[in-house]
Scaffold this motif. Structure first.
Motif, PDB file in Angstrom:
ATOM      1  N   ALA A  79      79.130  33.010 -67.957  1.00 26.80           N
ATOM      2  CA  ALA A  79      80.030  33.092 -66.806  1.00 26.80           C
ATOM      3  C   ALA A  79      81.442  33.497 -67.209  1.00 26.80           C
ATOM      4  O   ALA A  79      82.197  34.035 -66.389  1.00 26.80           O
ATOM      5  CB  ALA A  79      80.057  31.756 -66.072  1.00 26.80           C
ATOM      6  N   ALA A  80      81.799  33.250 -68.466  1.00 24.52           N
ATOM      7  CA  ALA A  80      83.130  33.605 -68.947  1.00 24.52           C
ATOM      8  C   ALA A  80      83.222  35.053 -69.418  1.00 24.52           C
ATOM      9  O   ALA A  80      84.301  35.535 -69.759  1.00 24.52           O
ATOM     10  CB  ALA A  80      83.531  32.662 -70.084  1.00 24.52           C
ATOM     11  N   VAL A  81      82.068  35.746 -69.439  1.00 26.16           N
ATOM     12  CA  VAL A  81      82.017  37.138 -69.883  1.00 26.16           C
ATOM     13  C   VAL A  81      82.339  38.043 -68.694  1.00 26.16           C
ATOM     14  O   VAL A  81      81.874  37.810 -67.584  1.00 26.16           O
ATOM     15  CB  VAL A  81      80.617  37.457 -70.445  1.00 26.16           C
ATOM     16  N   PRO A  82      83.119  39.101 -68.896  1.00 24.60           N
ATOM     17  CA  PRO A  82      83.489  39.986 -67.778  1.00 24.60           C
ATOM     18  C   PRO A  82      82.288  40.706 -67.177  1.00 24.60           C
ATOM     19  O   PRO A  82      81.253  40.905 -67.832  1.00 24.60           O
ATOM     20  CB  PRO A  82      84.451  40.998 -68.420  1.00 24.60           C
ATOM     21  N   THR A  83      82.425  41.104 -65.932  1.00 18.59           N
ATOM     22  CA  THR A  83      81.430  41.927 -65.246  1.00 18.59           C
ATOM     23  C   THR A  83      81.083  43.154 -66.091  1.00 18.59           C
ATOM     24  O   THR A  83      81.978  43.843 -66.588  1.00 18.59           O
ATOM     25  CB  THR A  83      81.992  42.396 -63.891  1.00 18.59           C
ATOM     26  N   GLY A  84      79.780  43.402 -66.284  1.00 20.42           N
ATOM     27  CA  GLY A  84      79.360  44.533 -67.107  1.00 20.42           C
ATOM     28  C   GLY A  84      79.133  44.184 -68.555  1.00 20.42           C
ATOM     29  O   GLY A  84      78.754  45.047 -69.360  1.00 20.42           O
ATOM     30  N   SER A  85      79.368  42.905 -68.914  1.00 21.56           N
ATOM     31  CA  SER A  85      79.084  42.417 -70.280  1.00 21.56           C
ATOM     32  C   SER A  85      79.734  43.264 -71.360  1.00 21.56           C
ATOM     33  O   SER A  85      79.137  43.524 -72.411  1.00 21.56           O
ATOM     34  CB  SER A  85      77.567  42.326 -70.512  1.00 21.56           C
ATOM     35  N   ALA A  86      80.948  43.720 -71.087  1.00 26.27           N
ATOM     36  CA  ALA A  86      81.704  44.500 -72.061  1.00 26.27           C
ATOM     37  C   ALA A  86      80.921  45.712 -72.555  1.00 26.27           C
ATOM     38  O   ALA A  86      80.853  45.999 -73.757  1.00 26.27           O
ATOM     39  CB  ALA A  86      82.153  43.630 -73.242  1.00 26.27           C
ATOM     40  N   GLY A  87      80.290  46.404 -71.608  1.00 24.11           N
ATOM     41  CA  GLY A  87      79.591  47.638 -71.953  1.00 24.11           C
ATOM     42  C   GLY A  87      78.220  47.455 -72.547  1.00 24.11           C
ATOM     43  O   GLY A  87      77.722  48.345 -73.254  1.00 24.11           O
ATOM     44  N   LEU A  88      77.563  46.332 -72.276  1.00 24.67           N
ATOM     45  CA  LEU A  88      76.227  46.069 -72.806  1.00 24.67           C
ATOM     46  C   LEU A  88      75.207  46.107 -71.665  1.00 24.67           C
ATOM     47  O   LEU A  88      75.372  45.450 -70.645  1.00 24.67           O
ATOM     48  CB  LEU A  88      76.195  44.703 -73.493  1.00 24.67           C
ATOM     49  N   LEU A  89      74.151  46.896 -71.839  1.00 28.24           N
ATOM     50  CA  LEU A  89      73.098  47.044 -70.834  1.00 28.24           C
ATOM     51  C   LEU A  89      71.752  46.584 -71.387  1.00 28.24           C
ATOM     52  O   LEU A  89      71.457  46.807 -72.568  1.00 28.24           O
ATOM     53  CB  LEU A  89      72.968  48.501 -70.395  1.00 28.24           C
ATOM     54  N   VAL A  90      70.950  45.976 -70.537  1.00 23.60           N
ATOM     55  CA  VAL A  90      69.595  45.561 -70.919  1.00 23.60           C
ATOM     56  C   VAL A  90      68.587  46.197 -69.968  1.00 23.60           C
ATOM     57  O   VAL A  90      68.733  46.110 -68.744  1.00 23.60           O
ATOM     58  CB  VAL A  90      69.456  44.023 -70.871  1.00 23.60           C
ATOM     59  N   LEU A  91      67.579  46.827 -70.529  1.00 24.65           N
ATOM     60  CA  LEU A  91      66.388  47.205 -69.764  1.00 24.65           C
ATOM     61  C   LEU A  91      65.390  46.057 -69.947  1.00 24.65           C
ATOM     62  O   LEU A  91      64.923  45.817 -71.064  1.00 24.65           O
ATOM     63  CB  LEU A  91      65.780  48.509 -70.279  1.00 24.65           C
ATOM     64  N   PRO A  92      65.056  45.328 -68.872  1.00 25.48           N
ATOM     65  CA  PRO A  92      64.249  44.107 -69.021  1.00 25.48           C
ATOM     66  C   PRO A  92      62.753  44.371 -69.066  1.00 25.48           C
ATOM     67  O   PRO A  92      61.958  43.618 -68.497  1.00 25.48           O
ATOM     68  CB  PRO A  92      64.645  43.318 -67.766  1.00 25.48           C
ATOM     69  N   TYR A  93      62.357  45.413 -69.769  1.00 29.38           N
ATOM     70  CA  TYR A  93      60.955  45.823 -69.797  1.00 29.38           C
ATOM     71  C   TYR A  93      60.255  45.232 -71.026  1.00 29.38           C
ATOM     72  O   TYR A  93      59.635  45.938 -71.822  1.00 29.38           O
ATOM     73  CB  TYR A  93      60.836  47.344 -69.815  1.00 29.38           C
ATOM     74  N   PHE A  94      60.345  43.909 -71.190  1.00 30.73           N
ATOM     75  CA  PHE A  94      59.871  43.275 -72.415  1.00 30.73           C
ATOM     76  C   PHE A  94      58.361  43.032 -72.406  1.00 30.73           C
ATOM     77  O   PHE A  94      57.804  42.575 -73.393  1.00 30.73           O
ATOM     78  CB  PHE A  94      60.620  41.960 -72.642  1.00 30.73           C
TER      79      PHE A  94
END
Length: 513
Positions: free
Chosen positions: A339-354
């Motif tokens: 919750a303390a991390v900024p919107t967009g996770s500081a430029g980190l993206l996840v494809l949740p296709y695990f």
């Protein structure tokens, strides 16, 4: 006059839940049984049938009766649901012929059989007949896999059932399946005629080895003497056909009218949008809903709660160990940090296709991806990115629905994930859609209890479930955050398009090792 009570039992991916209610929907008692998911090898997902499906049903029923003080003869009817669609071969006594029930779309073992059926029958012909494309969610390819790889078991099978129909058969001795669940037995179900299709089934299985199709609130039969001894229920108690856990959960929060959509935050994200008339799109699953003349568009992601659980267990074992030593809840700690991390996770993206992905890409060979990692990212960034990745996946579905003119007018959020205010807010912010969150979200077992009452005539209409829905709150999107997320959503969509072929190559290589 003796009080009427209703019993609902749901078997989920990681836990089962049971509830006894009165006819007004007041909860008398709730019981929960945790259990494990088995991953025998990459791409496989199974449950121990006797040790999970049947044991949990028996345990929950016994506990509910004992804890509530309700006499077995006061239970007017029983409803059950389970993860679905699944596949299980059984003998003439409804005994499992393999220890593991083959699970729904998180089990991707039948990739080759999907291709085989598409060549044999044609992709367009399958879609025209069934209202959906073949995917890891389809039971036809899994049944063909069983025929190819476990031919002795296939040959010995008296019936092929799903999780819910197994429970109903154990209780009543009758093999029944609801239309909604049957519609996932692609290509064997005819969406337009609402029956098994003999021609489509011919190369896979004989129709007489499949359960008889009916509607979810139809009474399948009554509890046998043997089932009564095992469960503590009274012999002769009516049992309805039931449905999948997702459909029962949608019903439990009043999703019954066209334009209403359930968004379930469970081990997987599952969506059910009630539509006015049969609606199909190859990216989603068109199907009958729970009752005659009702229809749905369904969708499901392969991993959501299963992904947050994986993250907790594999990347936060310190928090898990601390929780086990009477410390803070591991999920709460992860969420607080995220919750303390900024919107967009500081430029980190996840494809949740695990575990591959179901809708809207229907790609069992898709792979999970953390994209954009730098030395500045922490575990908190990664966990928030996981939540956001699932949010992008939900938004992808809304985009598809908008394209085909089937946008929901009301989204009702349910499931264990609704306990996380951050996750709910992230999904609303990314999608720009408000979510209604009922105060009582007992889940599918609550819907099962209502189905049981409907089946024995305690309610005039399925719309009577509205009287069971209480204390609804709204999660509204932040328009500022929606604007911030917009470019990340476009990158999310492009990431899969550009990496699809590489994912497939990697999946093939990994299976050759």
């Amino acid at each position: 006059m003796m009080q009427d009570y209703l019993l609902g039992i749901d078997i989920g991916t990681y836990e089962s839940k049971g509830v006894i209610t009165d006819r007004a929907g007041n909860v008398v008692n709730v019981q929960v049984c945790p259990h494990e998911l088995s991953i025998p090898q990459q791409g496989w997902a199974e449950h121990d049938v006797e040790g999970v499906w049947w044991r949990d049903f028996v345990t929950l029923t016994q506990r509910l009766l004992q804890a509530s003080g309700v006499a077995p003869t006061q239970i007017r009817a029983v409803g059950c649901s389970a993860i679905g669609p699944c596949l299980l071969p059984v003998d003439t006594a409804c005994r499992p012929l393999r220890a593991g029930g083959i699970l729904y779309g998180i089990d991707t073992r039948a990739v080759a059989e999907i291709a085989e059926l598409e060549v044999q029958r044609g992709r367009d012909a399958i879609f025209e007949q069934t209202g959906a494309m073949l995917s890891a969610q389809s039971i036809g390819p899994k049944l063909l896999w069983l025929k190819h790889n476990e031919p002795e078991i296939y040959a010995r099978a008296h019936k092929f059932v799903t999780s819910t129909s197994f429970l109903v058969a154990r209780l009543t001795g009758r093999y029944r399946i609801d239309h909604l669940t049957a519609s996932f037995w692609i290509p064997g179900y005819d969406f337009h005629q609402q029956q098994w299709n003999a021609d489509a089934c011919a190369s896979i299985v004989e129709i007489e080895r499949l359960p008889e199709i009916g509607w979810s609130s139809d009474v399948a039969g009554t509890v046998t003497a043997e089932a009564a001894r095992a469960t503590g229920l009274a012999e002769g108690t009516p049992v309805v056909i039931g449905s999948t856990d997702a459909a029962a959960e949608a019903l439990s929060v009043g999703v019954t009218s066209p334009g209403q959509m359930m968004l379930m935050y469970g081990s997987t994200v599952f969506m059910i949008l009630v539509v006015e008339k049969p609606t199909v799109d190859e990216r989603l699953w068109g199907a009958p809903y729970l009752f005659p003349n009702t229809y749905q568009l369904a969708a499901g992601m392969a991993t959501s709660g299963a992904l947050t659980r994986w993250f907790r267990d594999k990347l936060a074992p310190d928090l898990v160990n601390a929780e086990g030593a009477a410390g803070a809840n591991a999920y709460s700690e992860l969420t607080q940090a995220a919750a303390a991390v900024p919107t967009g996770s500081a430029g980190l993206l996840v494809l949740p296709y695990f575990s591959g992905e179901r809708t809207p890409i229907n790609d069992p060979q898709a792979r999970g991806l953390f994209f954009g990692l730098t030395l500045a990212h922490s575990r908190a960034h990664m966990f928030r990115a996981v939540l956001e990745g699932i949010g992008y996946g939900v938004a992808h579905h809304f985009r598809v629905m908008e394209e085909i003119g089937a946008m929901p007018r009301e989204v009702v959020a349910v499931g264990g994930g609704t306990k996380s205010p951050l996750w709910l807010q992230v999904v609303s912010d990314i999608s720009g859609r408000p979510q209604q969150v009922p105060g009582v979200t007992l889940g599918a077992s609550y819907g099962d209890a209502f189905l049981a009452g409907l089946g024995v005539g305690l309610f005039d209409s399925y719309h009577a479930i509205d009287q069971w829905r209480k204390d609804v709150r709204t999660v509204s999107p932040s328009l500022e955050n929606t604007a911030r997320y917009a470019p990340y959503l476009e990158l999310y969509l492009e990431l899969y398009r550009r990496n699809r072929e590489l994912m497939h190559q990697l999946d093939t290589l990994s299976k050759q090792a």
